[in-house]
Design an enzyme around this catalytic site. Structure first.
Site, PDB file in Angstrom:
ATOM      1  N   PHE A  97      19.326  89.604  52.036  1.00 53.69           N
ATOM      2  CA  PHE A  97      18.780  90.890  52.323  1.00 53.69           C
ATOM      3  C   PHE A  97      19.148  91.335  53.680  1.00 53.69           C
ATOM      4  O   PHE A  97      18.976  90.761  54.730  1.00 53.69           O
ATOM      5  CB  PHE A  97      17.219  90.944  51.967  1.00 53.69           C
ATOM      6  CG  PHE A  97      16.552  92.201  52.199  1.00 53.69           C
ATOM      7  CD1 PHE A  97      16.698  93.127  51.131  1.00 53.69           C
ATOM      8  CD2 PHE A  97      16.201  92.847  53.669  1.00 53.69           C
ATOM      9  CE1 PHE A  97      15.984  94.441  51.208  1.00 53.69           C
ATOM     10  CE2 PHE A  97      15.667  94.113  53.519  1.00 53.69           C
ATOM     11  CZ  PHE A  97      15.488  94.941  52.469  1.00 53.69           C
TER      12      PHE A  97
ATOM     13  N   ASP B 101      22.199  87.331  60.403  1.00 50.00           N
ATOM     14  CA  ASP B 101      21.138  88.142  60.476  1.00 50.00           C
ATOM     15  C   ASP B 101      19.860  87.486  60.668  1.00 50.00           C
ATOM     16  O   ASP B 101      19.367  86.511  59.926  1.00 50.00           O
ATOM     17  CB  ASP B 101      21.331  88.877  58.885  1.00 50.00           C
ATOM     18  CG  ASP B 101      20.039  89.735  58.718  1.00 50.00           C
ATOM     19  OD1 ASP B 101      19.126  89.806  59.628  1.00 50.00           O
ATOM     20  OD2 ASP B 101      19.926  90.662  58.099  1.00 50.00           O
TER      21      ASP B 101
ATOM     22  N   LYS C 161      12.053  92.736  63.512  1.00 57.31           N
ATOM     23  CA  LYS C 161      10.707  92.164  63.140  1.00 57.31           C
ATOM     24  C   LYS C 161       9.807  91.647  64.288  1.00 57.31           C
ATOM     25  O   LYS C 161       9.186  92.646  65.204  1.00 57.31           O
ATOM     26  CB  LYS C 161      10.770  91.076  62.166  1.00 57.31           C
ATOM     27  CG  LYS C 161      11.327  91.657  60.813  1.00 57.31           C
ATOM     28  CD  LYS C 161      11.059  90.905  59.737  1.00 57.31           C
ATOM     29  CE  LYS C 161      11.388  91.292  58.423  1.00 57.31           C
ATOM     30  NZ  LYS C 161      10.783  92.122  57.761  1.00 57.31           N
TER      31      LYS C 161
HETATM   32  C1  LIG Z   1      16.868  89.429  57.004  1.00 57.36           C
HETATM   33  C2  LIG Z   1      16.651  90.776  56.977  1.00 57.36           C
HETATM   34  N1  LIG Z   1      17.551  91.812  57.574  1.00 57.36           N
HETATM   35  C3  LIG Z   1      17.312  93.073  57.599  1.00 57.36           C
HETATM   36  C4  LIG Z   1      16.019  93.350  57.200  1.00 57.36           C
HETATM   37  C5  LIG Z   1      15.650  94.917  57.427  1.00 57.36           C
HETATM   38  O1  LIG Z   1      14.990  95.242  58.794  1.00 57.36           O
HETATM   39  P1  LIG Z   1      14.244  96.570  58.721  1.00 57.36           P
HETATM   40  O2  LIG Z   1      13.384  96.721  57.587  1.00 57.36           O
HETATM   41  O3  LIG Z   1      13.546  96.638  59.944  1.00 57.36           O
HETATM   42  O4  LIG Z   1      15.166  97.804  58.675  1.00 57.36           O
HETATM   43  C6  LIG Z   1      14.933  92.698  56.777  1.00 57.36           C
HETATM   44  C7  LIG Z   1      13.623  93.091  56.374  1.00 57.36           C
HETATM   45  O5  LIG Z   1      12.745  92.419  55.785  1.00 57.36           O
HETATM   46  C8  LIG Z   1      15.413  91.265  56.623  1.00 57.36           C
HETATM   47  O6  LIG Z   1      14.414  90.561  56.243  1.00 57.36           O
END
Ligand SMILES: Cc1ncc(COP(=O)(O)O)c(C=O)c1O
Length: 401
Positions: free
Chosen positions: A139, A224, A253
């Site tokens: 994700f 990520d 986050k």
């Molecule tokens: C691993 C990862 N990358 C990207 C995101 C996306 O972040 P945002 O919701 O701040 O755009 C998330 C959100 O849960 C995530 O867990």
């Protein structure tokens, strides 16, 4: 004061409908507790999905935000601001990365990583190197670029056409990635632990192998760390567990504990990869968000929160393993690192129903990967609070068949 139901009735008329929240209107929070509009208290083991790093409404973060708000909030990227400079220097000291770009969210950070990877090869005369290898079950966010990296069709449904050039491989499998990385690969992007995918931990060996593959193919390695970063796994960055240094990573986050801020962190090799004019974010790195993030780092140090995430996280892990043993008819396995953990439920159970039963007993959790109860509490959680939450979860899981 209105009731939960009265406010939710209004929400159903004014909100778009793309969310399906639990029937609670949260109006205040402190530390590891949140309170609904009717004054009911909940132990928060979800923490805004791994966002509330130093605890809800931390007085030092609140003070930093309010003091900064009356001094300077935003000047655009046409000028420097002192807070963004300080935050870059702090992150340089803590992460092993050399340079930082600030934006507003995780998805936006991953968009920046996509552009940075392509532009890096373009600047070196390798314009055809545009492919990105990503993992199934990953994700990376909801904007079209980040969504295209996300290896989970349910998030992509009805959103075509997506960005081209992405290959998905089975996560944590050497052979699968070996076949996918080639001379067209601009970058490989991976979460060191797949968060939304269900708390699936990549082995150190796998991450080392991917680093080697990227080096020999001339591709960049991107992590990520939006969910795993910022102390969540008991290290400042999850990459430290394996010792693998990617070329860049995304953060968001927990970085400003609920104040919107995202970042990419890159090694010196990528310093010039996005030349002036090639990328920007109006609000990115504004003084207010960076002041919140600086206060978060001060609290990390004074309250030793990364260390707490490691020690209390290990304790949480043991308690969850014990549940897997005591409620084998409900739990398949317990997994995770630090304060990012999950318990995978048996397929016959109704995960949303389990979550609701736990919530009705005063504990908030979230689901990941459809059938995993995710534990991502504030990094300041104590062993006593873990006991309180785990006892409720155990009680509920022992009662479901
Ligand atoms: C691993 C990862 N990358 C990207 C995101 C996306 O972040 P945002 O919701 O701040 O755009 C998330 C959100 O849960 C995530 O867990």
């Amino acid at each position: 004061m209105p009731t939960n139901q009265e406010l939710i009735a209004i929400a159903k008329r004014v909100q778009l409908g793309n969310y399906q929240p639990a029937p609670l209107v949260i109006t205040r929070a402190s530390g590891c507790r949140v309170y609904d509009v009717e004054g009911r208290s909940y132990l928060d083991l979800c923490a805004g999905i791994a966002v509330i790093s130093v605890g809800h409404s931390h007085p030092e973060v609140a003070k930093a935000i309010s003091e900064q708000a009356v001094r300077l909030t935003h000047v655009s990227n046409l000028y420097y601001n002192d807070r963004a400079i300080e935050l870059g220097a702090e992150l340089q000291r803590r992460t092993g990365f050399d340079r930082f770009f600030f934006c507003n969210s995780g998805a936006e950070a991953n968009e920046a990583l996509i552009k940075l990877s392509r532009r890096y090869h373009y600047e070196r005369g390798d314009e055809k190197r545009t492919g990105i290898v990503s993992a199934l079950g990953s994700f990376h966010g909801r904007t079209i670029g980040a969504l295209s990296l996300t290896g989970e069709p349910k998030y992509q449904k009805g959103m075509a056409p997506l960005m081209g050039g992405v290959k998905y491989v089975e996560f944590n499998r050497h052979k699968a990635i070996e076949k996918a990385v080639d001379e067209k690969t601009a970058a490989v992007i991976l979460e060191p632990i797949q968060g939304e995918g269900g708390i699936v931990v990549a082995s150190d060996d796998y991450l080392r192998k991917v680093r080697e593959l990227c080096d020999s193919a001339g591709a960049l390695l991107l992590f990520d760390e939006v969910q795993t970063g910022y102390g969540r796994t008991g290290r400042f960055l999850a990459r430290e567990h394996s010792g693998v240094m990617p070329d860049a990573c995304s953060l968001a986050k927990g970085i400003a504990c609920g104040f919107p801020l995202g970042a990419i962190a890159v090694t010196e090799k990528l310093a010039g990869a996005l030349p002036p004019g090639s990328h920007a974010a109006t609000f990115g790195g504004n003084a207010l968000a960076c002041a919140a993030a600086l206060a978060v780092l001060k609290v990390f140090d004074r309250e030793a929160l990364v260390e707490n995430a490691e020690s209390v996280g290990a304790y949480l892990g043991k308690r969850l393993e014990a549940i897997a043993t005591s409620a084998p008819e409900a739990v398949l396995e317990a997994r995770g690192k630090g304060l990012l953990r999950g318990i995978k439920l048996h397929s016959g159970l109704n995960p949303a129903g389990v979550l609701e039963k736990i919530r009705n007993r005063g504990v908030l959790l979230s689901l990941a990967g459809g059938d995993v109860l995710r534990f991502s509490p504030p990094l300041c959680i104590s062993a006593e609070e873990v006991d309180e939450g785990v006892e409720v979860v155990e009680l509920v899981l022992r009662g479901v068949k």
